[in-house]
Scaffold this motif. Sequence first.
Motif, PDB file in Angstrom:
ATOM      1  N   LEU A 205      -8.725  11.587   6.989  1.00 35.76           N
ATOM      2  CA  LEU A 205      -7.703  12.708   7.582  1.00 35.76           C
ATOM      3  C   LEU A 205      -7.180  13.203   6.391  1.00 35.76           C
ATOM      4  CD1 LEU A 205      -6.570  11.166  10.634  1.00 35.76           C
ATOM      5  CD2 LEU A 205      -8.504  12.437  10.449  1.00 35.76           C
TER       6      LEU A 205
ATOM      7  N   LEU B  55      -6.352  18.401  15.109  1.00 35.59           N
ATOM      8  CA  LEU B  55      -6.951  17.583  15.785  1.00 35.59           C
ATOM      9  C   LEU B  55      -6.226  17.741  17.530  1.00 35.59           C
ATOM     10  CD1 LEU B  55      -6.846  14.348  13.551  1.00 35.59           C
ATOM     11  CD2 LEU B  55      -8.896  15.157  14.707  1.00 35.59           C
TER      12      LEU B  55
ATOM     13  N   GLN C  55     -13.430  15.733  11.146  1.00 36.30           N
ATOM     14  CA  GLN C  55     -12.419  15.148  11.719  1.00 36.30           C
ATOM     15  C   GLN C  55     -12.424  14.547  13.089  1.00 36.30           C
ATOM     16  OE1 GLN C  55     -12.346  18.147  11.167  1.00 36.30           O
ATOM     17  NE2 GLN C  55     -10.577  19.310  12.017  1.00 36.30           N
ATOM     18  N   ARG C  56     -11.784  13.421  13.355  1.00 39.36           N
ATOM     19  CA  ARG C  56     -12.000  12.752  15.025  1.00 39.36           C
ATOM     20  C   ARG C  56     -11.088  11.645  14.771  1.00 39.36           C
ATOM     21  NH1 ARG C  56     -15.207  13.976  19.181  1.00 39.36           N
ATOM     22  NH2 ARG C  56     -15.298  12.693  20.725  1.00 39.36           N
ATOM     23  N   ILE C  57     -10.657  11.503  16.057  1.00 41.92           N
ATOM     24  CA  ILE C  57      -9.956  10.142  16.427  1.00 41.92           C
ATOM     25  C   ILE C  57     -10.708   9.619  17.497  1.00 41.92           C
ATOM     26  CG2 ILE C  57      -7.816   9.049  17.303  1.00 41.92           C
ATOM     27  CD1 ILE C  57      -6.344  11.621  16.035  1.00 41.92           C
TER      28      ILE C  57
ATOM     29  N   GLY D  97      -9.700   8.467  11.395  1.00 44.79           N
ATOM     30  CA  GLY D  97      -9.050   8.661  12.762  1.00 44.79           C
ATOM     31  C   GLY D  97      -9.451   7.400  13.586  1.00 44.79           C
TER      32      GLY D  97
ATOM     33  N   ASP E 143      -7.168   5.310  16.426  1.00 51.57           N
ATOM     34  CA  ASP E 143      -7.597   5.581  17.827  1.00 51.57           C
ATOM     35  C   ASP E 143      -6.749   4.340  18.862  1.00 51.57           C
ATOM     36  OD1 ASP E 143      -9.592   6.567  19.664  1.00 51.57           O
ATOM     37  OD2 ASP E 143      -9.852   4.497  19.976  1.00 51.57           O
TER      38      ASP E 143
END
Length: 598
Positions: A498, A504, A482-484, A445, A449
């Motif tokens: 991912l 998300l 998971q994260r952006i 992620g 961004d």
Amino acid sequence: MSTYEDRLNALREELASRKLTGFVVPLTDEHMSEYVGAYAQRLGWLTGFQGSAGTAVVMSEEAAIFTDGRYTLQVREQVDGENWEYVGVPATSVADWLKDHASQGGRIGYDPWLHTRQWVTAATKALAEKGAELVAVDTNPIDAVWPDKPLPSDAKLIVHDEKFAGKSSPRKRQDMADEMAEKKADAAVLAALDSIAWTFNIRGADVDHTPVALAYAIVHKDGTADFFVEPDKMSEDVQRHLGNGVRVHERSAFQGVLGSLKGKRVIADPERAVAAIFQTLEDAGATILSEAEPAVLPKAIKNPVELQGMRDSHERDGAALVRFLHWLSIEAPKGGVTEMSAAKRLLEFRQENPLLRDLSFDSISGAGPHGASPHYRVSEESSIPLEMDSIYLIDSGGQYPDGTTDVTRTVIIGTPTPEMRDRFTRVLKGHIALATAVFPQGTRGSQLDSFARQYLWAAGLDYMHGTGHGVGSFLGVHEGPQRISAANYPGSGWDEPLHAGMILSNEPGYYKAGEYGIRIENLVAIEEREIAGGEATMLGFETLTFVPIDRNLIDTTMLTAVECDWVDGYHADVVARIGPHLDDAAAAWLGEMCAPLD
């Protein structure tokens, strides 16, 4: 106690009686939860801060509260600057502050059930440089001075039906056992509440807006498990559902069973299991495998049943939000609508659906300057009117048995300024860039961004929060791994590659302090993408949220033809999916809002 200053003084007296020169107060519980039950709201009780992330340090003569960029404005509104120093993280960590402010020979207390082992190691090292020590307390000193502290919830557990879960609990535990076999592990500790809820296909009501129950679990290499929960929370249905493969104990027995794992190889999660769990395992003579709980990744990668549930719940939820926006378009220009009354009206629209179980978080209903606080929490005291020619931001979501929703829309009441339209359109362009991104399997992620920030950066602008967070299936509205998010924004510790099936948020924003805030948030599911002639496995995003984007804030001259086509295509999908759920008046309004851009 009558004032927050009284509470601070009472804590200092308690610390002195324990021969402590300071104490660290995080906003979490024994499970390292982001959202916690009322009994664990120690930071809020002590300081008045109502955000969902923060830490305080109380010393004999000074005190500091640590918050990230999401709460820069909010913390100053809610916490008295006469008694507290405001400190921004991650620029200054709690450990660094302690190193600068602790006295030679100081004894700084901490609750080992509320901190990770990594934090304890960092704080211990920082204090040692000052000739001070970190001291684990047996009981939390705030609890000793909090006279009307709420008890933990006694809500009953409920079964989460397999028609929503998509996989049985025994199958999930067997998958974990197979993973443990590969790692030569004998057992795995489950401390995170959402991991436990997902693993056993149960839900609860012990934390506001998050359907989890206060419990611990240990899953063993044969697929059986020990489950630790207060007996009064169990029902015959839940007992029957858990079956013979799950041994149920009182919650208080957890530490003792951990202490019996001598000679065992035990998985414990350094992000989700508190320092006390690691210490108990070490004292017992267990070999600790420090890695993620085996529920974390499979929980994040939704199965086909969960994905369909998310689609269905978003369609129902989108209809409620469209009805609200239609109502707002009529009532707000008349005057008299406030942040609080708007949030209540949106809740009423959601409650018209019998499948709604709860909100997924307290709605962020921010008019004008309050919208500039990304996690603003409206109250009767703070609520202000929605005024003409001002921006209103509403970030909200629902909990349904088949899915969790989270959506933000920003609308103009009246006529926007050119600056408002410019900023909104830059945010929209970033949202579109992320929504249409195609990327190879293995991408993180953090690599995506900047897709969402580029048009703000081009104007010398930015926003101080991550661009996307994971979302659970009838679970937490914030879910890892998971994260952006870029490395210098909150939550950047999550950097899992991912995977198809993950959910998300896509939520770039812009915030002008004292004036307005802008955020456009949809939830998306990662899916595989077939590309003609392509050689790598590629991924992209399926949009789950269908709610119109305020065309009155869009400067179409700033959009490319491709971006205009995306907006028109998205709005056509909104009409197709949501229109059939609306009455004639709301459907007509939706058609106008979703007409092709000029």
